[in-house]
Design an enzyme around this catalytic site. Structure first.
Site, PDB file in Angstrom:
ATOM      1  N   LYS A 176       3.600   2.807  -0.349  1.00  0.00           N
ATOM      2  CA  LYS A 176       3.671   1.825  -1.436  1.00  0.00           C
ATOM      3  C   LYS A 176       4.972   2.036  -2.173  1.00  0.00           C
ATOM      4  O   LYS A 176       5.515   3.147  -2.191  1.00  0.00           O
ATOM      5  CB  LYS A 176       2.508   2.008  -2.414  1.00  0.00           C
ATOM      6  CG  LYS A 176       2.146   0.738  -3.141  1.00  0.00           C
ATOM      7  CD  LYS A 176       1.365  -0.172  -2.214  1.00  0.00           C
ATOM      8  CE  LYS A 176       0.797  -1.394  -2.861  1.00  0.00           C
ATOM      9  NZ  LYS A 176      -0.254  -1.965  -2.026  1.00  0.00           N
TER      10      LYS A 176
HETATM   11  N1  GLU Z   1       0.225  -5.188  -0.800  1.00  0.00           N
HETATM   12  C1  GLU Z   1      -0.778  -5.540   0.143  1.00  0.00           C
HETATM   13  C2  GLU Z   1      -1.914  -4.517   0.135  1.00  0.00           C
HETATM   14  O1  GLU Z   1      -2.136  -3.857  -0.850  1.00  0.00           O
HETATM   15  C3  GLU Z   1      -0.204  -5.832   1.532  1.00  0.00           C
HETATM   16  C4  GLU Z   1       0.538  -4.713   2.180  1.00  0.00           C
HETATM   17  C5  GLU Z   1       1.220  -5.117   3.482  1.00  0.00           C
HETATM   18  O2  GLU Z   1       1.067  -6.231   3.936  1.00  0.00           O
HETATM   19  O3  GLU Z   1       1.904  -4.254   4.046  1.00  0.00           O
HETATM   20  O4  GLU Z   1      -2.660  -4.384   1.073  1.00  0.00           O
END
Ligand code: GLU
Length: 414
Positions: free
Chosen positions: A104
């Site tokens: 993240k």
């Molecule tokens: N931010 C989204 C999540 O929390 C998508 C992450 C992604 O597609 O890599 O799952």
């Protein structure tokens, strides 16, 4: 003081590992991120002054593949929040069986307070700062709260400029015109709707009798709302950061969407009553979909929540205390790492399409997504039954077990 998201993620992990036979030290290894990058970088603002921004990128685990996870722009971003979100990405990817580890990123900022030019400069500089970690084989960012297609396009372009050629597979959630995938923009909401339909079946609630309440009307909540409405459910309340609207006879979601687009918020929508976010969470309903921020349902309001099913479109919307209260009341919770995994699943499809330069039809994408979501839902429900645990613990067990298996097969280097 309020418990932070990382402490919550660790408590959920500690609860689940009790059901897994782990080699000594393995839990210690999985409790901490593999690597963390903190970047402080300058941006020239429109008035000529220089402002320093702080950003993060955390990789939690890479046993199953390159790391995957979104980038969040929000004033409340902290390293601990990014750590929690990275850890949840590890379990989420493992739960749906896609070959990624968890990551993240985030920048401490209020994107609404920046001009378009400032936002682009900040994004391009942040992308450059984290490019030591980013690559199609190493770490593939995506949108999260406060970011979207536009930011992903800037990140893809920045990375490509440094390489000297276009690298679409370095980031997902891009616009279609530059290698994005059909179905990606509504994928998270679609996954929320698909898992909700499965939960309704288990609770013997016919979908055309279901009353649904949605907190958050953005990239997750809006598609979740119109897709569940399309299946016959009645959406009786919707909110965004400014407030909510309620109509016990049902709200026409496409109409509300058009209203919110012109007016900037659902507030003031003429065919419904105003309602606060706090009141909305306590409405009597069949399905409550928290699709906004973390820690929305806590020990303070959980006793008053009157939903049969909670579908966690957001990451971490319930505190562990709320979780316990609601499970105790017999509420069926579809945990975030399952419920909102549709986004990263179609991100995976996008990455595969970019790597092959071969693009699929929208029907193919939606059908493959449906299969993965239904299969994962059933797997977790079965595990919950066998181990006599709640759905969240079962999902954590499944995710952790898959990561541990990969670690054991690979062996600990050197
Ligand atoms: N931010 C989204 C999540 O929390 C998508 C992450 C992604 O597609 O890599 O799952």
């Amino acid at each position: 003081m309020e418990e932070n998201a990382y402490a919550i993620a660790l408590r959920q992990f500690d609860k689940a590992v009790r059901y897994i036979d782990l080699k000594p030290g393995m839990a210690d290894y999985l409790r901490v991120p593999k690597r963390e990058l903190i970047v402080n970088f300058p941006v020239t603002m429109d008035d000529g002054s220089v402002r320093v921004f702080t950003g993060y990128r955390v990789h939690h685990n890479t046993a199953l593949g390159p790391t995957k996870g979104g980038i969040r722009y929000h004033p409340s971003v902290t390293l601990d929040e990014v750590r929690a979100l990275a850890m949840w990405m590890t379990w989420k990817c493992a739960v749906v069986g896609i070959p990624y580890g968890g990551a993240k990123g985030g920048v401490v900022c209020d994107p609404k307070a920046l001009s378009l030019r400032e936002l682009e400069k900040m994004t391009r500089r942040y992308a450059t700062e984290i490019s030591v970690l980013m690559s199609p084989q190493g770490d593939i960012p995506a949108p999260d709260l406060g970011t979207g297609e536009r930011e992903m396009a800037w990140i893809m372009d920045t990375y490509s400029m440094h390489r000297g050629y276009s690298v679409p597979a370095v980031v997902t959630g891009k616009p279609l015109a530059i290698g994005g995938s059909l179905g990606r923009s509504e994928a998270t909401g679609r996954g929320v709707a698909i898992t909700t339909l499965e939960a309704l079946k288990r609770k013997n609630i016919p979908v055309d009798k279901a009353r649904v309440v949605v907190q958050g009307f953005g990239k997750v909540g809006a598609p979740a709302a119109y897709l569940i409405e399309e299946r016959g459910a009645k959406v009786i309340a919707v909110s965004d950061a400014n407030g909510g609207v309620y109509n016990p006879n049902g709200i026409k979601i496409r109409e509300l969407l058009a209203y919110a687009k012109t007016c900037g918020s659902v507030v003031g929508y003429p065919y419904a009553e105003p309602i606060t976010n706090a009141e909305l969470l306590e409405l009597e309903c069949d399905v409550l979909m928290p699709c906004a921020l973390e820690k929305q349902i806590t020990a303070a309001n959980a006793p008053r929540v009157r939903a049969a099913i909670i579908a966690e479109g957001a990451n971490g919307p319930l505190t562990p205390e709320a979780d316990e209260i609601l499970v105790g009341k017999g509420v069926f919770i579809i945990p975030d790492i399952l419920c909102n995994a549709g986004g990263v699943t179609v991100s995976y499809f996008e990455w595969v399409q970019d790597l092959q330069s071969f693009f699929w039809s929208e029907d193919e994408i939606n059908e493959r997504l449906r299969q993965i979501m239904v299969r994962s839902f059933n797997h977790i429900a079965r595990l919950a039954y066998e181990k006599e645990v709640d759905m969240r613990t079962a999902a954590q067990i499944l995710g952790i077990q898959r990561v541990v298996e990969a670690v054991m097969i690979r062996g600990i280097y050197p």
